[in-house]
Write a protein that holds these residues in place. Structure first.
Motif, PDB file in Angstrom:
ATOM      1  N   ASP A 112       0.829  -1.198  -0.222  1.00 52.35           N
ATOM      2  CA  ASP A 112       0.118   0.102  -0.035  1.00 52.35           C
ATOM      3  C   ASP A 112       0.714   1.678   0.160  1.00 52.35           C
ATOM      4  OD1 ASP A 112      -1.996  -1.478  -0.018  1.00 52.35           O
ATOM      5  OD2 ASP A 112      -2.370  -1.367   1.991  1.00 52.35           O
ATOM      6  N   LEU A 113       1.900   1.056   0.376  1.00 60.67           N
ATOM      7  CA  LEU A 113       3.336   2.413   0.907  1.00 60.67           C
ATOM      8  C   LEU A 113       3.097   2.718  -1.028  1.00 60.67           C
ATOM      9  CD1 LEU A 113       5.609   1.406   2.899  1.00 60.67           C
ATOM     10  CD2 LEU A 113       3.414   2.624   3.421  1.00 60.67           C
ATOM     11  N   ASN A 114       3.294   2.063  -2.473  1.00 59.60           N
ATOM     12  CA  ASN A 114       3.222   2.358  -3.524  1.00 59.60           C
ATOM     13  C   ASN A 114       5.110   3.359  -3.523  1.00 59.60           C
ATOM     14  OD1 ASN A 114       0.904   1.718  -4.430  1.00 59.60           O
ATOM     15  ND2 ASN A 114      -0.212   3.603  -3.444  1.00 59.60           N
ATOM     16  N   PHE A 115       5.410   2.782  -3.788  1.00 54.90           N
ATOM     17  CA  PHE A 115       6.925   3.122  -3.682  1.00 54.90           C
ATOM     18  C   PHE A 115       6.654   3.564  -5.227  1.00 54.90           C
ATOM     19  CE2 PHE A 115       9.971   1.533   0.023  1.00 54.90           C
ATOM     20  CZ  PHE A 115       8.294   2.197   0.945  1.00 54.90           C
ATOM     21  N   GLN A 116       7.678   4.661  -5.539  1.00 51.42           N
ATOM     22  CA  GLN A 116       7.990   4.416  -7.159  1.00 51.42           C
ATOM     23  C   GLN A 116       9.012   4.772  -7.672  1.00 51.42           C
ATOM     24  OE1 GLN A 116       5.208   6.485  -8.835  1.00 51.42           O
ATOM     25  NE2 GLN A 116       4.364   5.705  -6.954  1.00 51.42           N
ATOM     26  N   ASN A 117      10.642   4.547  -7.123  1.00 48.65           N
ATOM     27  CA  ASN A 117      11.753   4.254  -7.109  1.00 48.65           C
ATOM     28  C   ASN A 117      12.464   3.071  -5.871  1.00 48.65           C
ATOM     29  OD1 ASN A 117      14.354   4.237  -8.424  1.00 48.65           O
ATOM     30  ND2 ASN A 117      15.062   6.138  -8.041  1.00 48.65           N
ATOM     31  N   PRO A 118      11.706   2.204  -6.075  1.00 49.37           N
ATOM     32  CA  PRO A 118      11.868   1.422  -4.815  1.00 49.37           C
ATOM     33  C   PRO A 118      13.656   0.925  -4.987  1.00 49.37           C
ATOM     34  CG  PRO A 118      10.685   0.333  -6.110  1.00 49.37           C
ATOM     35  CD  PRO A 118      10.950   1.533  -6.536  1.00 49.37           C
ATOM     36  N   ILE A 119      14.631   0.479  -3.611  1.00 51.64           N
ATOM     37  CA  ILE A 119      15.651  -0.254  -3.909  1.00 51.64           C
ATOM     38  C   ILE A 119      16.108  -0.799  -2.760  1.00 51.64           C
ATOM     39  CG2 ILE A 119      16.502   2.118  -4.718  1.00 51.64           C
ATOM     40  CD1 ILE A 119      18.624   2.497  -2.503  1.00 51.64           C
ATOM     41  N   TYR A 145      20.238  -6.142   8.312  1.00 49.97           N
ATOM     42  CA  TYR A 145      18.906  -5.147   8.229  1.00 49.97           C
ATOM     43  C   TYR A 145      18.401  -5.113   6.583  1.00 49.97           C
ATOM     44  CZ  TYR A 145      17.403  -1.979  12.368  1.00 49.97           C
ATOM     45  OH  TYR A 145      17.190  -2.106  14.087  1.00 49.97           O
ATOM     46  N   HIS A 146      17.421  -5.333   6.771  1.00 46.69           N
ATOM     47  CA  HIS A 146      16.573  -5.736   5.525  1.00 46.69           C
ATOM     48  C   HIS A 146      15.937  -3.839   4.298  1.00 46.69           C
ATOM     49  CE1 HIS A 146      18.873  -9.247   4.230  1.00 46.69           C
ATOM     50  NE2 HIS A 146      17.358 -10.126   4.854  1.00 46.69           N
ATOM     51  N   LEU A 147      16.148  -3.219   3.798  1.00 45.16           N
ATOM     52  CA  LEU A 147      15.028  -1.642   3.587  1.00 45.16           C
ATOM     53  C   LEU A 147      14.936  -2.069   2.475  1.00 45.16           C
ATOM     54  CD1 LEU A 147      17.779   0.388   4.954  1.00 45.16           C
ATOM     55  CD2 LEU A 147      16.390  -0.354   6.595  1.00 45.16           C
ATOM     56  N   MET A 148      13.333  -1.708   2.815  1.00 47.86           N
ATOM     57  CA  MET A 148      12.792  -1.139   0.981  1.00 47.86           C
ATOM     58  C   MET A 148      13.134   0.406   1.153  1.00 47.86           C
ATOM     59  SD  MET A 148      10.310  -2.594  -1.101  1.00 47.86           S
ATOM     60  CE  MET A 148       9.536  -2.665  -2.928  1.00 47.86           C
ATOM     61  N   MET A 149      13.847   1.048   0.202  1.00 44.32           N
ATOM     62  CA  MET A 149      14.288   2.337   0.404  1.00 44.32           C
ATOM     63  C   MET A 149      12.879   3.208  -1.192  1.00 44.32           C
ATOM     64  SD  MET A 149      17.498   3.109   1.796  1.00 44.32           S
ATOM     65  CE  MET A 149      17.360   4.623   2.938  1.00 44.32           C
ATOM     66  N   ASP A 150      12.241   4.208  -0.969  1.00 42.13           N
ATOM     67  CA  ASP A 150      12.076   4.569  -2.284  1.00 42.13           C
ATOM     68  C   ASP A 150      12.719   5.599  -2.570  1.00 42.13           C
ATOM     69  OD1 ASP A 150      10.078   5.522  -4.455  1.00 42.13           O
ATOM     70  OD2 ASP A 150       8.864   5.990  -2.625  1.00 42.13           O
ATOM     71  N   TRP A 151      13.787   5.757  -3.751  1.00 39.04           N
ATOM     72  CA  TRP A 151      15.062   6.785  -3.195  1.00 39.04           C
ATOM     73  C   TRP A 151      14.352   7.519  -4.474  1.00 39.04           C
ATOM     74  CZ3 TRP A 151      18.765   6.233  -0.740  1.00 39.04           C
ATOM     75  CH2 TRP A 151      20.155   7.357  -1.019  1.00 39.04           C
ATOM     76  N   PRO A 152      14.659   9.339  -3.530  1.00 40.84           N
ATOM     77  CA  PRO A 152      14.450  10.123  -4.156  1.00 40.84           C
ATOM     78  C   PRO A 152      15.024  10.268  -5.392  1.00 40.84           C
ATOM     79  CG  PRO A 152      15.608  11.119  -1.958  1.00 40.84           C
ATOM     80  CD  PRO A 152      15.649   9.351  -2.709  1.00 40.84           C
ATOM     81  N   GLN A 180      20.497  -3.180  -3.896  1.00 38.22           N
ATOM     82  CA  GLN A 180      20.034  -3.206  -5.826  1.00 38.22           C
ATOM     83  C   GLN A 180      18.578  -2.466  -5.931  1.00 38.22           C
ATOM     84  OE1 GLN A 180      21.131  -6.197  -7.511  1.00 38.22           O
ATOM     85  NE2 GLN A 180      22.504  -6.301  -5.763  1.00 38.22           N
ATOM     86  N   THR A 181      18.602  -1.649  -7.411  1.00 38.82           N
ATOM     87  CA  THR A 181      17.624  -0.936  -7.868  1.00 38.82           C
ATOM     88  C   THR A 181      16.261  -1.854  -8.208  1.00 38.82           C
ATOM     89  OG1 THR A 181      18.851  -0.824  -9.958  1.00 38.82           O
ATOM     90  CG2 THR A 181      19.434   1.349  -8.551  1.00 38.82           C
ATOM     91  N   ASN A 182      15.819  -1.499  -8.629  1.00 44.49           N
ATOM     92  CA  ASN A 182      14.377  -2.036  -9.100  1.00 44.49           C
ATOM     93  C   ASN A 182      13.972  -3.232  -7.824  1.00 44.49           C
ATOM     94  OD1 ASN A 182      14.050  -0.056 -11.104  1.00 44.49           O
ATOM     95  ND2 ASN A 182      15.564  -1.350 -12.407  1.00 44.49           N
ATOM     96  N   ALA A 183      13.752  -3.372  -6.705  1.00 44.18           N
ATOM     97  CA  ALA A 183      13.172  -4.076  -5.822  1.00 44.18           C
ATOM     98  C   ALA A 183      11.318  -4.185  -6.002  1.00 44.18           C
ATOM     99  CB  ALA A 183      12.965  -3.144  -4.391  1.00 44.18           C
ATOM    100  N   SER A 206       9.317   4.814   7.465  1.00 47.17           N
ATOM    101  CA  SER A 206       8.559   6.202   7.479  1.00 47.17           C
ATOM    102  C   SER A 206       8.108   5.574   6.275  1.00 47.17           C
ATOM    103  CB  SER A 206      10.081   7.348   6.999  1.00 47.17           C
ATOM    104  OG  SER A 206      10.797   6.128   6.501  1.00 47.17           O
ATOM    105  N   ARG A 207       7.317   6.643   5.737  1.00 50.54           N
ATOM    106  CA  ARG A 207       5.853   6.913   4.941  1.00 50.54           C
ATOM    107  C   ARG A 207       6.493   8.148   4.160  1.00 50.54           C
ATOM    108  NH1 ARG A 207       0.697   3.135   5.768  1.00 50.54           N
ATOM    109  NH2 ARG A 207       0.352   4.591   3.559  1.00 50.54           N
TER     110      ARG A 207
END
Length: 166
Positions: free
Chosen positions: A19-26, A97-104, A133-136, A163-164
């Motif tokens: 539901d977070l709808n990341f635009q550029n997830p890494i 840690y495993h992270l999913m980040m929406d890179w700005p 890795q890009t394009n998660a 964080s949202r």
């Protein structure tokens, strides 16, 4: 708590992430040191990593990345890069840690990796095993939310460092 409860939490958490709808997830994996040396007067020894210390270390890392990538918007207005963070590790397996980040930014993979690595290495507990890795995608979500390698599934989700988008 049991496997059935862990699977219910897993299903809910996966829905939350989608539901977070990341635009550029890494996809990012950050490994922590097992212990760091300390010296106080004539006393010296090692301080071992704990989940609380790991969470505090990740918060420091995220503050640094947010400041570097978002500039004044981070410090002045509290803007944050959207992040989902999950802590893994057992007595036999190093905490990480495993992270999913929406890179700005539209940085190249090399620039993203360099920024992540440099900021992680500045932290007290940052170990040199880092993967970016890009394009998660959904496969990454399924991987970071797996039940294995987590001593307590519900507490492996680091809500303090999630964080949202604004």
């Amino acid at each position: 708590m049991g496997l059935l409860n862990d699977l219910r939490i897993q299903e809910s958490f996966r829905g939350y992430i989608k539901d977070l709808n990341f635009q550029n997830p890494i996809a990012v994996t950050l490994t922590l040191k097992k212990a760091v040396p300390f010296r106080e007067g004539k006393s010296h020894g090692y301080v071992r990593i704990t989940p609380d210390r790991a969470s505090q270390n990740l918060r420091h890392f995220l503050n640094s990345v947010n400041s570097q990538c978002l500039g004044k918007k981070a410090s002045r207005f509290g803007h944050r890069i959207p992040v989902v963070s999950v802590l893994e590790g057992t007595k036999e397996k190093r905490l990480h840690y495993h992270l999913m980040m929406d890179w700005p930014k539209d940085d190249t993979a090399k620039d993203i990796s360099k920024t992540i690595s440099a900021n992680w290495q500045k932290t007290l507990w940052g170990y040199n095993q880092i993967d970016v890795q890009t394009n998660a995608d959904e496969g990454w979500i399924n991987y970071i939310t797996k039940v294995r390698d987590k001593e307590d599934y519900s507490s492996s989700i680091d809500w303090e460092n999630i964080s949202r988008s604004d």
